[in-house]
Write an enzyme that holds these catalytic residues in place. Structure first.
Site, mmCIF file in Angstrom:
data_model
loop_
_atom_site.group_PDB
_atom_site.id
_atom_site.type_symbol
_atom_site.label_atom_id
_atom_site.label_comp_id
_atom_site.label_asym_id
_atom_site.label_seq_id
_atom_site.Cartn_x
_atom_site.Cartn_y
_atom_site.Cartn_z
ATOM 1 N N ASN C 75 0.830 -1.192 0.000
ATOM 2 C CA ASN C 75 0.000 0.000 0.000
ATOM 3 C C ASN C 75 0.867 1.246 0.000
ATOM 4 O O ASN C 75 1.966 1.264 0.562
ATOM 5 C CB ASN C 75 -0.977 0.015 1.181
ATOM 6 C CG ASN C 75 -0.385 0.629 2.431
ATOM 7 O OD1 ASN C 75 -0.350 1.858 2.575
ATOM 8 N ND2 ASN C 75 0.100 -0.210 3.324
ATOM 9 N N GLY C 78 -0.236 6.957 1.698
ATOM 10 C CA GLY C 78 0.346 8.285 1.890
ATOM 11 C C GLY C 78 -0.318 9.057 3.020
ATOM 12 O O GLY C 78 -0.446 10.281 2.970
ATOM 13 N N ASN C 133 4.046 7.088 14.735
ATOM 14 C CA ASN C 133 4.408 6.403 13.504
ATOM 15 C C ASN C 133 5.657 7.041 12.926
ATOM 16 O O ASN C 133 5.589 8.047 12.234
ATOM 17 C CB ASN C 133 3.242 6.509 12.524
ATOM 18 C CG ASN C 133 3.539 5.863 11.187
ATOM 19 O OD1 ASN C 133 4.637 5.353 10.952
ATOM 20 N ND2 ASN C 133 2.568 5.881 10.298
ATOM 21 N N CYS C 136 6.492 5.336 8.512
ATOM 22 C CA CYS C 136 5.700 5.174 7.307
ATOM 23 C C CYS C 136 6.567 5.369 6.074
ATOM 24 O O CYS C 136 7.124 6.443 5.859
ATOM 25 C CB CYS C 136 4.530 6.143 7.265
ATOM 26 S SG CYS C 136 3.464 5.792 5.858
ATOM 27 N N ILE C 197 5.421 -4.779 13.768
ATOM 28 C CA ILE C 197 6.200 -3.944 12.877
ATOM 29 C C ILE C 197 5.282 -3.181 11.925
ATOM 30 O O ILE C 197 4.163 -3.609 11.663
ATOM 31 C CB ILE C 197 7.205 -4.789 12.050
ATOM 32 C CG1 ILE C 197 6.480 -5.838 11.229
ATOM 33 C CG2 ILE C 197 8.219 -5.420 12.961
ATOM 34 C CD1 ILE C 197 7.341 -6.624 10.240
ATOM 35 N N THR C 199 5.149 -1.703 7.892
ATOM 36 C CA THR C 199 5.334 -2.457 6.654
ATOM 37 C C THR C 199 6.782 -2.441 6.160
ATOM 38 O O THR C 199 7.542 -1.533 6.439
ATOM 39 C CB THR C 199 4.434 -1.868 5.554
ATOM 40 O OG1 THR C 199 4.687 -0.464 5.468
ATOM 41 C CG2 THR C 199 2.974 -2.082 5.867
ATOM 42 N N GLY C 250 0.862 -9.466 9.570
ATOM 43 C CA GLY C 250 0.431 -10.708 8.949
ATOM 44 C C GLY C 250 -0.462 -11.606 9.767
ATOM 45 O O GLY C 250 -0.717 -12.747 9.368
HETATM 46 C C1 LIG Z 1 -3.738 0.190 3.867
HETATM 47 C C2 LIG Z 1 -2.842 0.325 5.046
HETATM 48 C C3 LIG Z 1 -2.719 1.557 5.689
HETATM 49 C C4 LIG Z 1 -1.884 1.715 6.786
HETATM 50 N N1 LIG Z 1 -1.814 2.926 7.418
HETATM 51 C C5 LIG Z 1 -1.047 3.056 8.543
HETATM 52 C C6 LIG Z 1 -1.024 4.279 9.274
HETATM 53 O O1 LIG Z 1 -1.713 5.223 8.944
HETATM 54 N N2 LIG Z 1 -0.223 4.357 10.374
HETATM 55 C C7 LIG Z 1 0.547 3.291 10.780
HETATM 56 O O2 LIG Z 1 1.278 3.410 11.789
HETATM 57 N N3 LIG Z 1 0.526 2.122 10.118
HETATM 58 C C8 LIG Z 1 -0.255 1.979 9.009
HETATM 59 N N4 LIG Z 1 -0.285 0.766 8.351
HETATM 60 C C9 LIG Z 1 0.515 -0.356 8.857
HETATM 61 C C10 LIG Z 1 -0.326 -1.291 9.735
HETATM 62 O O3 LIG Z 1 -0.803 -0.647 10.879
HETATM 63 C C11 LIG Z 1 0.492 -2.525 10.156
HETATM 64 O O4 LIG Z 1 1.609 -2.109 10.923
HETATM 65 C C12 LIG Z 1 1.001 -3.332 8.991
HETATM 66 O O5 LIG Z 1 0.050 -3.351 7.947
HETATM 67 C C13 LIG Z 1 1.351 -4.769 9.359
HETATM 68 O O6 LIG Z 1 0.234 -5.469 9.831
HETATM 69 P P1 LIG Z 1 -0.684 -6.431 8.884
HETATM 70 O O7 LIG Z 1 0.252 -7.329 8.166
HETATM 71 O O8 LIG Z 1 -1.609 -7.135 9.825
HETATM 72 O O9 LIG Z 1 -1.408 -5.532 7.945
HETATM 73 C C14 LIG Z 1 -1.121 0.614 7.241
HETATM 74 C C15 LIG Z 1 -1.250 -0.624 6.598
HETATM 75 C C16 LIG Z 1 -2.086 -0.778 5.514
HETATM 76 C C17 LIG Z 1 -2.185 -2.120 4.856
#
Ligand SMILES: Cc1cc2nc3c(=O)[nH]c(=O)nc-3n(C[C@H](O)[C@H](O)[C@H](O)COP(=O)(O)O)c2cc1C
Ligand SMILES: Cc1cc2nc3c(=O)[nH]c(=O)nc-3n(C[C@H](O)[C@H](O)[C@H](O)COP(=O)(O)OP(=O)(O)OC[C@H]3O[C@@H](n4cnc5c(N)ncnc54)[C@H](O)[C@@H]3O)c2cc1C
Ligand SMILES: Cc1cc2nc3c(=O)[nH]c(=O)nc-3n(C[C@H](O)[C@H](O)[C@H](O)COP(=O)(O)OP(=O)(O)OC[C@H]3O[C@@H](n4cnc5c(N)ncnc54)[C@H](O)[C@@H]3O)c2cc1C
Ligand SMILES: Cc1cc2nc3c(=O)[nH]c(=O)nc-3n(C[C@H](O)[C@H](O)[C@H](O)COP(=O)(O)O)c2cc1C
Ligand code: FES
Ligand code: FES
Lengths: 314, 260, 314, 260
Positions: C75, C78, C133, C136, C197, C199, C250
């Site tokens: 993703n 932004g 955060n 990002c 963590i 991404t 994940g």
């Molecule tokens: C579409 C999307 C938007 C995200 N936006 C944020 C965000 O605004 N702030 C943040 O700290 N992490 C953001 N993340 C990261 C997630 O909070 C998370 O750390 C990461 O996706 C790993 O977890 P998952 O594998 O369960 O998705 C975002 C992830 C995704 C997929």
């Protein structure tokens, strides 16, 4: 536009590795070829990256050494190999029956070890080029430091270049914040090419025992899961350096292979997929010509870096 | 010659709690050399179960081009496998490894086959092959409980069969080694497959007869290329010499390798 | 051994977040809750991590913003959000109807932005804690530097702590060679907890156009593919720090959740899986008690760090 | 109310080159509000196609609890979907989004429905709903070629139908806007779905009538939570205001949002 009658050419000419196609098995996933020779003629391959050689024979880590993850696997082999002398006397000897160029992966715990192995292997006529494994996460004696500190990696590269009679590829670790600085440092230090990426450091727990599955606890993550990281790093690095890149990390199909070339790799290596399908390398080689034709391209070179190169008319 | 083949499921049934018997048909069967060899299954084309699963050959019928596997549902791979139906195809790499040396027992001789849990299946193929060569077979089979026990009748049809179970719900309560001691079972050669503690106990308690052990380890390639499945040799237990369970084994002579 | 009659308790008490169970949706994957309230009662959740707030409203990156990968997705949103003032006036207002504690994720391009947002949100009674955060990968103005240089992250943490009236969790980036040094640095700087963590930076090519799929080219990799990296980092960090960790990366099932707790997380967040199954959080919450019982444990605390803690009799 | 349901495939067939018609049965159908809404499909439980796929509703039969989707095989998800058989179940999230406002056309009025490629399917459900309300429907459908054209007869049964194709192999050669100009097609309201260039051309060439456009964007959640599918508004084209295609759309009034 490609001339309708032009034949598609898969040839790729890399330092020390005149490859008839851009496909090679990745180091550590093909041993020294003998097992796969039971399945197909190794002369079909563009090149062969052999298992890491160290100065002394190594048994490696205790077992379990592998664990499965989503779209990937962890390994903590620990660079098991019979040592450089045995490899030259037996494994390279056996490989003589093939014309396929050989990329000899080398590893060590100390700079002296690296230089010893590099010098020896580079003098071997059967070796086309060296691949400096500075990134194996499973070697605890300090291997990790080579792979994460640009200065250290550059200095090792320089020293290996000084003793090597063959081109040197440096195999980069993805466990790093800034891959471009690392790539530029080893380029400056004289590397003739880059191999990227090695495995990401990962781990899995056994839900029943509540302990890590791997005896070594941590291991290197490979397979489709890591492909997006590999593509990103190759995309970044290929625009910043002028030496060729052998791309790898999760390739399972001809389309994956195309993605790596578009990102900026000049050739690719296939690791984990060999375990899934022993025929994967020849299959991808066979699939390449028609995919190139479908993209209206006639050479592999036309594809390299297409995602960022300002468009050239072909 | 090992090969890769999409084999067809011609029989698939649950024979005990979480234990399945799967019969596959294909050309690959012709290449099977000996009991104790195994096949490496790709459960599906998905990425949940990226790497293959090793399963021993439990029975082979070359004329019908059929082989039977018996497996326990452990994790995701075997769960998915258990959902496959007759007519479905399974991607099989095999036959792999070196099995039990039939020649270690001579015609008219006595062989003792000792199995535990899902180490029992390859012994069935072995027992049939030994019997065919005129060897007297005796079986000692250990299971956790009667619920997960299988193939008792099949083994009895081939020779004397003793059962042991951890909870005493089938056969005598205890381990296979207890049975061997209690029944004073002697043989010219012993073949065994099962959990490592069982194999170790056998190594200690049966030092006099030739003993062949089938080992297990987590595998990736199954053909000797990845170095996932190695073990130390007993002559160099701390050193760099090794055997690959998938290629040099899975069957080793007791004393050859260090049990994990 | 657990007393046969003891009831299993899912409660987890984290700084600022008294959670009735260890499950929360991850920031950015749940917006501000309204969409998921159509599916279930948000009071079921242990906590809610809301989408990153910035000082000014942000539109974010051009589209396409998402791409699928093997067992994962990329993703490049932004940090689109309506700005801290709007969030306080509307989104937090709407969330008042629930008792679930709120973890407010904050982001910025400059230190001043971070401090502005942190101070404001921490004064809001509806916010239980802040989640900084610093990682990002989609914010180009310098966000990445905060996440990869321990000194910079520590100094930001210290400043945020100084203006915040609520506990501060620092959300770590996995795009780094040494996660332990980073974690220790922010702990020393006063962080009350860690989230990890975020991404991994990744990329995909479109085979047909030969260009990156994402308009932003690179994006953050989430989903099952990155779980082994998350588990490894949590395993390393939880042994090196004494502040609690909210684990994520994940998680798709109760067993994934157990792996994170065993690795050393005190609670977990679920991101991408919400897109696959909107009911995933309540499903995992419902599955937890019987899994704990099967492991003969009676509290979540018993599970935390079990993979490395010297065995305690329970 | 949107919901998640494992719906049953009751019909599945190939209706043009790489174009499939899929009919699903389930309770979810009762919640469908209007043409232009879509469903979000989980193709399988695997990790190859982790995220869902958005597909428009092409037809709805509430009495039979059936809905029909028409999709083109594009990549991995739709390829896997195309292999599903009658009786299989598909995990469906829906109905999602806001569709075409039927009320924009009044009874007795004339509506022009303009579709391109796999933008054509939702227009079929729309046309049926409009006709039922006593509105005269005219269709202009663009396809790449006759090989990939579908539902011509079905549309003709509802009202005058003009076809256009890029290669002239079906209908007139050219774009849908060429047809509208050439045939001088007028209407009280225009509804359109298709590739962005087509929608843009319509916006330019039909400035006088009320025009509703159905947009597409790569999606993750499909419900408005992830911000994957946003577009700028025309009143603030560079600013921070936005619409979510999955939740506020996919249908917007021309002039409301910036076309990508
Ligand atoms: C579409 C999307 C938007 C995200 N936006 C944020 C965000 O605004 N702030 C943040 O700290 N992490 C953001 N993340 C990261 C997630 O909070 C998370 O750390 C990461 O996706 C790993 O977890 P998952 O594998 O369960 O998705 C975002 C992830 C995704 C997929
Ligand atoms: C040579 C050999 C022969 C075998 N024969 C049989 C047999 O006849 N019947 C039978 O029921 N089982 C047999 N096993 C064990 C069987 O391979 C595992 O139970 C099976 O791989 C578990 O897969 P899973 O997907 O269900 O579990 P998961 O936990 O999902 O598997 C994850 C990974 O771990 C590996 N793994 C997990 N447990 C084991 C194990 N005990 N041994 C080796 N790898 C493991 C899997 O292969 C896979 O790579 C044999 C193993 C070996 C090495
Ligand atoms: C609201 C809406 C309604 C749609 N209705 C229809 C329809 O009725 N019939 C039809 O054939 N197609 C329709 N599409 C397009 C359809 O969603 C894509 O063709 C499909 O998702 C491609 O998936 P894939 O797995 O085959 O391709 P892949 O390339 O494997 O898909 C990978 C990812 O990209 C996304 N993606 C790829 N192409 C598109 C695209 N063009 N639009 C949106 N996402 C895409 C997928 O959803 C998936 O997340 C619609 C799209 C939207 C947004
Ligand atoms: C079992 C195994 C052993 C490996 N051994 C080596 C090695 O000895 N030297 C090396 O440089 N890389 C080694 N690698 C890394 C691979 O060469 C490759 O970089 C990595 O696996 C990513 O590619 P893949 O996803 O196609 O496997 C090994 C990988 C695996 C899975
Ligand atoms: S499993 Fe690869 S060497 Fe044995
Ligand atoms: S797809 Fe998630 S907001 Fe639209």
């Amino acid at each position: 536009m490609m001339n309708e009658t032009t034949e598609v050419s898969l040839k790729v000419d890399l330092p020390g590795l005149p490859m008839k196609n851009p496909i090679m098995p990745a180091s550590g996933c093909f041993a020294f070829g003998q097992e796969y020779a039971d399945f197909y003629d190794l002369n079909q391959l563009g090149a062969i990256a052999i298992k890491a050689a160290t100065r002394e024979p190594r048994f490696g880590n205790p077992t379990p050494r592998v664990a499965e993850t989503r779209a990937g696997m962890l390994n903590a082999i620990g660079l098991q190999n019979p040592g450089v002398d045995h490899i030259m006397a037996h494994e390279l000897r056996w490989l003589e029956r093939y014309e396929t160029p050989i990329l000899a992966n080398i590893a060590g715990s100390t700079i002296e070890d690296y230089l010893y192995v590099a010098e020896k292997l580079s003098q071997d006529a059967r070796v086309g080029a060296l691949e400096l494994n500075i990134s194996c996460p499973n070697v605890k004696e300090g291997g990790i430091a080579f792979g994460t500190v640009p200065d250290v990696a550059a200095s090792l590269t320089e020293k290996v270049k000084a003793v090597s009679e063959k081109p040197v590829y440096v195999k980069l670790s993805p466990n790093i914040a800034d891959i471009v600085t690392m790539a530029k440092a080893v380029e400056q230090a004289g590397a003739d090419g880059l191999s990227m990426i090695n495995t990401l450091l990962g781990m899995r727990m056994d839900i029943k025992t509540m302990k890590p599955i791997l005896a070594n606890k941590m291991g290197g993550l490979s397979g489709p899961a890591i492909k997006p990281v590999a593509i990103r790093m190759i995309y970044q690095v290929s625009q910043a350096v002028s030496i060729p890149i052998i791309g790898m990390g999760g390739i399972q199909s001809v389309d994956d292979c195309l993605e790596f070339l578009m990102a900026g790799a000049s050739a690719v290596a296939i690791g984990t997929a060999n375990f899934v399908d022993p025929f994967i390398c020849p299959k991808i080689i066979a699939d390449l010509p028609q995919r190139l034709e479908a993209l209206k391209l006639s050479t592999i070179e036309d594809l390299v870096g297409r995602s960022w190169k300002t468009c050239v008319t072909v | 010659m090992k090969q890769v083949e999409k084999m067809t499921i011609i029989k698939h049934r649950c024979i005990a709690e979480n234990i399945y018997e799967l019969t596959l048909q294909g050309e690959l069967v012709q290449s099977i050399e000996e009991p104790g060899q195994f096949v490496h299954l790709r459960v599906d084309n998905g990425y949940e179960t990226l790497i293959r699963r090793p399963i021993s050959l439990a029975n082979v019928n070359k004329k019908a081009k059929e082989c039977t596997l018996i497996y326990r549902v452990e994790g995701e791979g075997t769960t998915r496998l258990s959902l496959k139906c007759v007519g479905d195809r399974v991607d099989v790499l095999g036959p792999l490894g070196h099995g039990f040396p039939l020649a270690a027992a001579s015609s008219g001789g006595r062989a003792l086959l000792v199995g535990g849990g899902v180490g029992v299946p390859p012994l069935y193929y072995l027992s049939k092959a030994l019997k065919q060569r005129g060897i007297q077979v005796t079986h000692v089979l250990g299971f956790a409980s009667s619920a997960v026990a299988f193939y008792e009748e099949e083994f009895r049809a081939l020779g004397p069969t003793y059962l042991a179970s951890v909870d005493g719900s089938i056969g005598s309560q205890g381990f296979v080694t207890d049975v061997i001691r209690k029944e004073n079972l002697a043989a010219d050669v012993i073949y065994a497959c099962g959990p490592t503690p069982m194999l170790k106990a056998l190594e200690v308690s049966c030092p006099d007869q030739p003993l062949y052990l089938s080992l297990e380890e987590r595998m990736a390639c199954g053909i000797g290329a990845c170095m996932a499945c190695v073990c130390h040799t007993q002559t160099d237990p701390e050193g760099s010499s090794y055997k690959k369970i998938c290629k040099d084994g899975p069957v080793f002579k007791a004393g050859e390798v260090v049990l994990g």
